[in-house]
Motif scaffolding. Structure first.
Motif, PDB file in Angstrom:
ATOM      1  N   TRP A 178       0.904  -1.162   0.116  1.00  0.00           N
ATOM      2  CA  TRP A 178      -0.107  -0.085  -0.113  1.00  0.00           C
ATOM      3  C   TRP A 178       0.654   1.370  -0.013  1.00  0.00           C
ATOM      4  O   TRP A 178       1.900   1.357   0.568  1.00  0.00           O
ATOM      5  CB  TRP A 178      -0.884  -0.033   1.211  1.00  0.00           C
ATOM      6  N   ALA A 179       0.404   2.274  -0.944  1.00  0.00           N
ATOM      7  CA  ALA A 179       1.161   3.602  -0.609  1.00  0.00           C
ATOM      8  C   ALA A 179      -0.177   4.500  -0.544  1.00  0.00           C
ATOM      9  O   ALA A 179      -1.104   4.646  -1.329  1.00  0.00           O
ATOM     10  CB  ALA A 179       1.534   3.917  -1.891  1.00  0.00           C
ATOM     11  N   TYR A 180      -0.498   4.894   0.895  1.00  0.00           N
ATOM     12  CA  TYR A 180      -1.546   5.536   1.502  1.00  0.00           C
ATOM     13  C   TYR A 180      -2.638   4.613   1.124  1.00  0.00           C
ATOM     14  O   TYR A 180      -2.727   3.296   1.611  1.00  0.00           O
ATOM     15  CB  TYR A 180      -1.535   6.926   0.790  1.00  0.00           C
ATOM     16  N   SER A 181      -3.670   4.997   0.355  1.00  0.00           N
ATOM     17  CA  SER A 181      -4.622   4.201   0.060  1.00  0.00           C
ATOM     18  C   SER A 181      -4.497   3.489  -1.144  1.00  0.00           C
ATOM     19  O   SER A 181      -5.645   2.698  -1.859  1.00  0.00           O
ATOM     20  CB  SER A 181      -6.028   5.134   0.151  1.00  0.00           C
ATOM     21  N   THR A 182      -3.297   3.565  -1.895  1.00  0.00           N
ATOM     22  CA  THR A 182      -3.422   2.974  -3.294  1.00  0.00           C
ATOM     23  C   THR A 182      -2.827   1.784  -3.265  1.00  0.00           C
ATOM     24  O   THR A 182      -1.416   1.358  -2.775  1.00  0.00           O
ATOM     25  CB  THR A 182      -2.581   3.945  -4.185  1.00  0.00           C
ATOM     26  N   PRO A 183      -3.369   0.548  -3.648  1.00  0.00           N
ATOM     27  CA  PRO A 183      -2.676  -0.576  -3.512  1.00  0.00           C
ATOM     28  C   PRO A 183      -1.731  -0.797  -4.730  1.00  0.00           C
ATOM     29  O   PRO A 183      -1.758  -0.032  -5.633  1.00  0.00           O
ATOM     30  CB  PRO A 183      -3.967  -1.628  -3.783  1.00  0.00           C
ATOM     31  N   VAL A 184      -0.554  -1.612  -4.446  1.00  0.00           N
ATOM     32  CA  VAL A 184       0.473  -1.588  -5.218  1.00  0.00           C
ATOM     33  C   VAL A 184       0.061  -1.992  -6.734  1.00  0.00           C
ATOM     34  O   VAL A 184       0.624  -1.452  -7.825  1.00  0.00           O
ATOM     35  CB  VAL A 184       1.674  -2.424  -4.729  1.00  0.00           C
ATOM     36  N   ARG A 185      -0.941  -2.959  -6.865  1.00  0.00           N
ATOM     37  CA  ARG A 185      -1.158  -3.279  -8.168  1.00  0.00           C
ATOM     38  C   ARG A 185      -1.690  -1.982  -8.985  1.00  0.00           C
ATOM     39  O   ARG A 185      -1.957  -2.192 -10.129  1.00  0.00           O
ATOM     40  CB  ARG A 185      -2.306  -4.361  -7.925  1.00  0.00           C
ATOM     41  N   ARG A 186      -2.216  -1.205  -8.471  1.00  0.00           N
ATOM     42  CA  ARG A 186      -3.060   0.002  -9.149  1.00  0.00           C
ATOM     43  C   ARG A 186      -1.912   1.053  -9.613  1.00  0.00           C
ATOM     44  O   ARG A 186      -2.364   2.043 -10.176  1.00  0.00           O
ATOM     45  CB  ARG A 186      -3.964   0.688  -8.503  1.00  0.00           C
ATOM     46  N   GLN A 187      -0.686   0.822  -9.083  1.00  0.00           N
ATOM     47  CA  GLN A 187       0.359   1.811  -9.518  1.00  0.00           C
ATOM     48  C   GLN A 187       1.644   1.218 -10.080  1.00  0.00           C
ATOM     49  O   GLN A 187       2.350   2.060 -10.800  1.00  0.00           O
ATOM     50  CB  GLN A 187       0.640   2.775  -8.144  1.00  0.00           C
ATOM     51  N   LYS A 229       9.060  -8.293   0.599  1.00  0.00           N
ATOM     52  CA  LYS A 229       7.845  -8.213   0.636  1.00  0.00           C
ATOM     53  C   LYS A 229       7.143  -8.265   2.041  1.00  0.00           C
ATOM     54  O   LYS A 229       7.642  -9.139   2.976  1.00  0.00           O
ATOM     55  CB  LYS A 229       7.240  -9.699  -0.092  1.00  0.00           C
ATOM     56  N   THR A 230       6.010  -7.465   2.262  1.00  0.00           N
ATOM     57  CA  THR A 230       5.412  -7.416   3.613  1.00  0.00           C
ATOM     58  C   THR A 230       4.144  -6.618   3.507  1.00  0.00           C
ATOM     59  O   THR A 230       3.611  -6.599   2.325  1.00  0.00           O
ATOM     60  CB  THR A 230       6.630  -6.595   4.673  1.00  0.00           C
ATOM     61  N   PHE A 231       3.736  -6.218   4.688  1.00  0.00           N
ATOM     62  CA  PHE A 231       2.374  -5.660   4.606  1.00  0.00           C
ATOM     63  C   PHE A 231       2.316  -4.328   5.628  1.00  0.00           C
ATOM     64  O   PHE A 231       3.048  -4.564   6.677  1.00  0.00           O
ATOM     65  CB  PHE A 231       1.287  -6.590   5.181  1.00  0.00           C
ATOM     66  N   ARG A 232       1.609  -3.419   5.195  1.00  0.00           N
ATOM     67  CA  ARG A 232       1.563  -2.294   6.270  1.00  0.00           C
ATOM     68  C   ARG A 232       0.532  -2.514   7.249  1.00  0.00           C
ATOM     69  O   ARG A 232      -0.800  -2.543   6.770  1.00  0.00           O
ATOM     70  CB  ARG A 232       1.397  -0.801   5.388  1.00  0.00           C
ATOM     71  N   ARG A 233       0.574  -2.882   8.237  1.00  0.00           N
ATOM     72  CA  ARG A 233      -0.443  -3.393   9.123  1.00  0.00           C
ATOM     73  C   ARG A 233      -1.550  -2.453   9.711  1.00  0.00           C
ATOM     74  O   ARG A 233      -2.551  -2.353   9.907  1.00  0.00           O
ATOM     75  CB  ARG A 233       0.263  -4.022  10.428  1.00  0.00           C
ATOM     76  N   LEU A 234      -0.970  -1.100   9.831  1.00  0.00           N
ATOM     77  CA  LEU A 234      -1.884  -0.123  10.242  1.00  0.00           C
ATOM     78  C   LEU A 234      -2.005   0.905   9.108  1.00  0.00           C
ATOM     79  O   LEU A 234      -1.534   0.776   7.980  1.00  0.00           O
ATOM     80  CB  LEU A 234      -1.234   0.802  11.349  1.00  0.00           C
ATOM     81  N   GLY A 235      -2.751   1.881   9.270  1.00  0.00           N
ATOM     82  CA  GLY A 235      -2.761   2.968   8.323  1.00  0.00           C
ATOM     83  C   GLY A 235      -1.588   3.730   7.872  1.00  0.00           C
ATOM     84  O   GLY A 235      -0.633   3.337   8.603  1.00  0.00           O
ATOM     85  N   HIS A 236      -1.657   4.758   7.028  1.00  0.00           N
ATOM     86  CA  HIS A 236      -0.377   5.396   6.699  1.00  0.00           C
ATOM     87  C   HIS A 236       0.139   6.224   7.869  1.00  0.00           C
ATOM     88  O   HIS A 236       1.297   5.943   7.899  1.00  0.00           O
ATOM     89  CB  HIS A 236      -1.030   6.504   5.616  1.00  0.00           C
ATOM     90  N   ALA A 237      -0.844   6.760   8.696  1.00  0.00           N
ATOM     91  CA  ALA A 237      -0.133   7.197  10.037  1.00  0.00           C
ATOM     92  C   ALA A 237      -1.493   7.126  10.806  1.00  0.00           C
ATOM     93  O   ALA A 237      -2.361   6.640  10.737  1.00  0.00           O
ATOM     94  CB  ALA A 237       0.043   8.646   9.624  1.00  0.00           C
ATOM     95  N   PRO A 295      -7.575   4.987   9.434  1.00  0.00           N
ATOM     96  CA  PRO A 295      -7.834   4.007   9.954  1.00  0.00           C
ATOM     97  C   PRO A 295      -7.586   2.742   9.038  1.00  0.00           C
ATOM     98  O   PRO A 295      -8.128   1.677   9.396  1.00  0.00           O
ATOM     99  CB  PRO A 295      -9.635   4.064  10.409  1.00  0.00           C
ATOM    100  N   ALA A 296      -7.390   3.156   7.872  1.00  0.00           N
ATOM    101  CA  ALA A 296      -7.133   2.070   6.821  1.00  0.00           C
ATOM    102  C   ALA A 296      -8.244   1.272   6.302  1.00  0.00           C
ATOM    103  O   ALA A 296      -8.300   0.040   6.460  1.00  0.00           O
ATOM    104  CB  ALA A 296      -5.802   1.344   7.110  1.00  0.00           C
TER     105      ALA A 296
END
Ligand SMILES: Cc1ncc(C[n+]2csc(CCOP(=O)(O)OP(=O)(O)O)c2C)c(N)n1
Ligand SMILES: [Mg+2]
Length: 421
Positions: free
Chosen positions: A179-188, A239-247, A251-252
């Motif tokens: 994730w980059a903020y609310s954008t999933p990696v596949r969309r960018q 390869k990993t995952f952002r477990r919480l929101g951007h900051a 609330p993601a």
């Protein structure tokens, strides 16, 4: 690629991951008490990356963290109190309260370059640090981190291409947390593996499970060794995952529940505890001892940070702009003769040469009105002492005189033109 670690190394990795998490947990509490003045970012579930990669560096090496790399700061030796005070904008913080997040470094002792908020900009900066180390013969490696989102910036590509052509001893860790903020990696990015980007620069890359600290450390250790040996920059995609929101404010809710559940079950600390227990490197009492040490340390560090004052108002205008020597000294120093660090002796091979280049001659064979730097010439003498081949006068002065003559001539010519009119 798996490297044998010593018992101490296994336990160090565990300690730093636990410390990373405990420091961030403490800051969440401080944030909720309104004591953190800026944004608060989290590396929950990504601790294995910051810790495993930075643990592969030597003391003399350099790093530049991004927002999710507090673990790397701790491994490098930054005390937790500095991180707390920095986020609370306290007067005893590394920036004396001028910044409320993690924008601080330590160029003199720990070799940490401050984060730059513009994503990707640390890549050319750290490529430059790596090259500077090579010029000085220090055999250092420089490391920084970038996210999946940040890997789509222009400066990522420019910086990596630059580092590749310069064969800079530089390791770039790409934290693909999906994730980059609310954008999933596949969309960018139309790629499964972001490491494939390195094919465009002709450099090596590794792909690792970013939640497996031993895998991360092993890849980083090998990458650091190869970069130090002169093989050029290397990228590690973790390869990993952002477990919480951007900051803290985010609330993601856009993250699918199943995705979160999958990764929560792959917590890097829980996974590592299982490994350490099965390898008989950690038991219940060892774990308890580490937890007690962390509690004591963090209570002390937090108390120190909370008791530090806010910066006095009258200092608000100081330290904002560089004021010269009393701000910082520029200590450029050539530790090796220039001839030794330029082709053909440097580790970057010259792909072409110009006959006479560096001898003070222009391409036409006449004296070139330039010299190399103010400190030394190509033959190792101060520029002011450098003689031109023709008349024995300092090269720079010849150029100035010639220019002055030309100006006089031009002025005379225009005066006589005016007189003729
Ligand atoms: C050049 C630039 N564009 C946009 C931003 C605003 N911004 C800060 S973090 C962020 C998301 C970064 O995502 P990623 O690189 O995947 O890192 P992550 O937050 O997942 O660790 C954005 C868009 C920025 N700081 N710099
Ligand atoms: Mg990301």
């Amino acid at each position: 690629m798996k490297k044998e670690l010593t018992r101490q190394q296994y336990l160090d990795l565990y300690y730093y991951m636990r410390l990373n998490r405990a420091v961030e947990d403490t800051m969440v509490k401080l944030f909720r008490q309104n004591k953190i003045v800026g944004g608060l970012y989290s590396s929950l579930g990504q601790e294995a990356i910051s810790v495993g990669t930075s643990y592969a560096l030597e003391k003399k090496d350099w790093l530049a963290p991004m927002i999710r790399n507090i673990g790397a700061l701790l491994v490098k030796g930054v005390p937790p109190r500095d991180i707390f005070m920095q986020h609370m904008a306290k007067y005893d913080s590394p920036t004396k309260g001028k910044d409320g997040t993690s924008h601080f470094g330590d160029l003199d002792n720990l070799h940490i370059v401050s984060p730059i908020s513009m994503l990707g900009d640390l890549i050319p900066v750290m490529a430059g640090v790596a090259m500077a180390g090579r010029y000085l013969g220090q055999k250092i490696v420089a490391m920084t981190w970038i996210g999946d989102g940040g890997s789509s910036t222009g400066v990522f590509h420019e910086g990596l291409n630059f580092a590749a052509t310069q064969k800079a001893p530089f390791v770039l860790v790409l934290e693909n947390n999906l994730w980059a903020y609310s954008t999933p990696v596949r969309r960018q990015v139309p790629l499964e593996n972001l490491a494939d980007r390195t094919k465009a620069y002709g450099i090596e890359s590794y792909i690792v499970d970013g939640n497996d600290v031993v895998a991360v450390y092993s890849a980083a250790k090998e990458a650091v060794e190869r970069a130090r040996a002169g093989e050029g920059p290397i990228l590690i995609e973790a390869k990993t995952f952002r477990r919480l929101g951007h900051a803290q404010h985010d609330p993601a809710e856009y993250v699918p529940k199943e995705m979160r559940a999958y990764w929560e079950a792959r917590d890097p600390i829980t996974l590592y505890e299982k490994l350490l227990t099965s390898e008989k490197l950690l038991d219940a009492s060892g774990k308890k001892e580490i937890e007690q040490n962390l509690d004591t340390l963090l209570a002390r560090e937090r108390e120190f940070a909370e008791n530090s004052p806010l910066p006095p108002g009258e200092l608000a205008e100081t330290g904002v702009y560089c004021t010269g020597d009393e701000c910082h000294k520029i200590r450029a120093k050539w530790e090796r003769p220039i001839a030794e660090v330029t082709p053909p002796k440097s580790s970057v091979a010259a792909v072409w040469t110009i006959p006479g280049f560096g001898s003070g001659k222009g391409s036409g064979g006449t004296n070139a009105p330039i010299h190399f730097g103010d400190t030394q010439t190509a033959v190792g003498k101060p520029a002011s002492e450098a003689k031109s081949a023709n008349d024995g006068k300092p090269v720079a002065k010849v150029a100035v005189k010639a220019a002055a003559k030309k100006t006089v001539k031009t002025a005379r010519a225009s005066a006589s033109r005016k007189a003729r009119r």
